[in-house]
Design a protein around this motif. Structure first.
Motif, PDB file in Angstrom:
ATOM      1  N   ASP A 110      40.712  38.893  41.943  1.00  0.00           N
ATOM      2  CA  ASP A 110      39.509  38.440  41.097  1.00  0.00           C
ATOM      3  C   ASP A 110      39.991  38.770  39.563  1.00  0.00           C
ATOM      4  O   ASP A 110      40.360  39.867  39.333  1.00  0.00           O
ATOM      5  N   THR A 112      38.542  39.087  37.028  1.00  0.00           N
ATOM      6  CA  THR A 112      37.464  39.761  35.963  1.00  0.00           C
ATOM      7  C   THR A 112      37.780  41.258  36.306  1.00  0.00           C
ATOM      8  O   THR A 112      36.747  41.926  35.806  1.00  0.00           O
ATOM      9  N   VAL A 113      38.928  41.788  36.911  1.00  0.00           N
ATOM     10  CA  VAL A 113      38.964  43.161  37.240  1.00  0.00           C
ATOM     11  C   VAL A 113      39.250  43.956  35.939  1.00  0.00           C
ATOM     12  O   VAL A 113      39.464  45.214  35.856  1.00  0.00           O
ATOM     13  N   LEU A 139      31.594  47.692  37.499  1.00  0.00           N
ATOM     14  CA  LEU A 139      31.594  46.761  38.679  1.00  0.00           C
ATOM     15  C   LEU A 139      30.399  45.670  38.391  1.00  0.00           C
ATOM     16  O   LEU A 139      30.367  44.317  38.918  1.00  0.00           O
ATOM     17  N   VAL A 142      31.799  42.573  36.974  1.00  0.00           N
ATOM     18  CA  VAL A 142      33.210  42.133  37.657  1.00  0.00           C
ATOM     19  C   VAL A 142      32.554  41.150  38.918  1.00  0.00           C
ATOM     20  O   VAL A 142      31.711  41.239  39.627  1.00  0.00           O
ATOM     21  N   PRO A 255      38.448  44.658  44.299  1.00  0.00           N
ATOM     22  CA  PRO A 255      37.299  44.393  43.475  1.00  0.00           C
ATOM     23  C   PRO A 255      35.867  44.639  43.869  1.00  0.00           C
ATOM     24  O   PRO A 255      34.880  44.686  43.072  1.00  0.00           O
ATOM     25  N   GLY A 258      36.297  48.679  42.967  1.00  0.00           N
ATOM     26  CA  GLY A 258      36.868  49.040  41.824  1.00  0.00           C
ATOM     27  C   GLY A 258      38.003  50.398  41.894  1.00  0.00           C
ATOM     28  O   GLY A 258      38.515  50.654  40.985  1.00  0.00           O
TER      29      GLY A 258
END
Ligand code: ADP
Ligand code: MG
Length: 343
Positions: A110, A112-113, A139, A142, A255, A258
Motif C-alpha cells: 500500500d 499510502t503508508v 490509519l 491509509v 497497512p 500500522g
C-alpha cells in the motif's frame, strides 16, 4: 547507516567478483557507484561504450530520485502530497503499478503508508513506537481507495500521502537497464543496494551467479542463485529499523495494523524479470507471509503470464524456495538453515 553501507559493499563485492571470474576473453568493464534513493547503487557495465552508458544511467538515476523523493520539498511526489494532485505520465504509470500490486495483494502492498512511516520515523533521527491512538488516527487516511490515477493525473483523497519507497528502487533498476541497453550494453550488473538487476548474461556468455544474503547474518549468504536477464530483490527485517526495550521494529508495515508486519518471515527474495514488480512484490510477500504469497504467485501467472520465483526465510530457521529455482539455487553450507523446495 555505516553498518548498512558495509553490508551493501559485502554483498555487492561478491556479485562482482563472481562476475569477473568468468574466464575467456577479456571484455572491458566499468563500475560506477551512485549514492541515491537513500542507498548505495553500484552499476557495472561491460563493453566498449560502458563509460558513456554509465554516465547516462547515473544522470537518469539522480533525476529520478529528485522526482520521486518524498522527503525533498522540490520533488514531484512532495508536490503531489502537498496539493493532492499532480500530472505526470511517468509518476502516473508507476503509481498505477503500485496500485496494481496493492490490489493483487489485497492491500498488503500500500503506497499510502507514508503517514505511518513518518510516525515510526524509521530512517530519521528519532525512531519511536507510536501509541495505539496515534496509529488508529493515522490509519484513517491509509488505503488504496484514496489514490486515483486517470491518464497522467494522480489524485489523493482523504488526506492520503503517496510513498513509493517499496517500488521506486526496482523501477530505477528497470530504467537503468533500458538506458544501458539503448547505448549498446548487452551485459551489466545493476546493484541497487543489495537488490540486483541483471542485463543479459556475463560477457563470456554464461549466467551470472548471485549470492543471496543471510537475513540473520548479512555478511553470510543463504546460497547462490544462477540467473540472467532478471531481477533478484529481497525484503527483510534486517534492512532498516530500530530496537527498543529489546524488541526489533523493522520498516515494512502491515497497512492493516500500522505496525511492522509479522508474517512468520524473516525475509523474502523475489526473482522476476520486471524490476518494479520484483521490488513491490518482495514488500507485498513479506507482509503476506508464505501461503498467501504462493497464492499471489498463482494469480500473477494466470493474470500476467508472469512467472515469479520466491525464496522465503522463515522465523523458525527454514529456507523454502519455489520449484522453478531447483537446479538454479545452490544452498550454502555455512548457515544453520533447513532447505526445502516448495513443490
Ligand atoms: P528496501 O527499500 O529497504 O529494500 P523494501 O523494498 O521492502 O525495502 O521497501 C520498504 C519500503 O517500502 C519502506 O521503507 C517504505 O518506504 C515502504 N513500505 C513499507 N511498508 C509498505 C507496505 N506495506 N506497502 C508499500 N510500501 C511499504
Ligand atoms: Mg520492495
Amino acid at each position: 547507516m555505516a553498518r548498512r553501507i558495509l553490508m551493501i559493499f559485502l554483498a555487492a563485492a561478491l556479485v562482482l567478483s563472481l562476475a569477473a571470474c568468468g574466464g575467456g576473453k577479456e571484455v572491458p568493464g566499468e563500475t560506477r557507484t551512485v549514492y541515491t534513493m537513500d542507498t548505495v547503487m553500484t552499476l557495472t557495465a561491460y563493453g566498449e561504450s560502458s563509460a558513456a552508458a554509465l554516465d547516462a544511467a547515473e544522470e537518469m538515476l539522480l533525476a529520478l530520485d529528485a522526482k520521486l523523493d518524498r522527503h525533498s520539498p522540490s520533488s514531484l511526489v512532495s508536490a503531489l502530497d502537498r496539493d493532492g494532485r499532480a500530472e505526470n505520465a511517468e509518476l502516473a504509470a508507476l503509481t498505477d503499478a503500485a496500485l496494481h500490486v496493492g490490489a493483487l495483494s489485497d492491500g498488503a502492498f500500500d503506497p499510502t503508508v507514508a503517514p505511518l512511516l513518518d510516525a515510526w520515523d524509521f530512517t530519521g533521527d528519532a525512531p519511536r513506537v507510536p501509541t495505539e491512538t496515534e496509529l488508529a488516527s493515522l490509519l484513517a487516511c491509509v488505503g488504496l481507495e484514496n489514490i486515483t490515477v486517470e491518464g497522467s493525473t494522480i489524485t489523493l483523497q482523504n488526506g492520503a500521502q503517496l510513498d513509493l519507497g517499496g517500488i521506486a528502487k526496482g523501477y530505477a533498476g528497470d530504467r537503468v537497464r533500458t538506458v544501458l541497453a539503448e547505448r549498446g550494453i548487452e551485459s551489466a550488473v545493476i546493484d541497487l543496494g543489495g537488490d540486483v538487476g541483471l542485463l543479459g548474461k556475463k560477457p563470456d556468455g554464461s549466467d551470472w551467479r548471485i549470492a543471496v544474503k543471510d537475513p540473520a547474518e548479512p555478511s553470510r549468504f543463504l546460497g547462490v542463485l544462477t540467473a540472467a536477464d532478471t531481477f533478484v530483490v529481497t525484503s527483510g527485517i534486517y534492512e532498516r529499523g530500530f530496537e527498543e526495550n529489546g524488541v526489533r521494529y523493522h520498516h515494512i508495515l502491515d497497512p492493516k495494523t500500522g505496525r511492522p508486519a509479522e508474517s512468520g518471515l524473516v525475509s523474502v527474495t523475489v526473482v522476476c524479470t520486471d524490476g518494479a514488480w520484483a521490488d513491490a512484490l518482495s514488500t507485498a510477500c513479506f507482509v503476506l507471509g508464505e501461503e498467501k504469497s504462493l497464492a499471489l504467485r498463482e494469480t500473477l501467472a494466470a493474470e500476467k503470464g508472469n512467472r515469479i520465483e520466491l525464496i522465503f526465510v522463515t522465523d523458525d530457521g527454514r529456507v523454502r524456495y519455489t520449484d522453478g529455482l531447483s537446479g538454479r539455487f545452490a544452498p550454502s553450507e555455512e548457515g544453520e538453515y533447513r532447505y526445502e523446495v516448495i513443490a
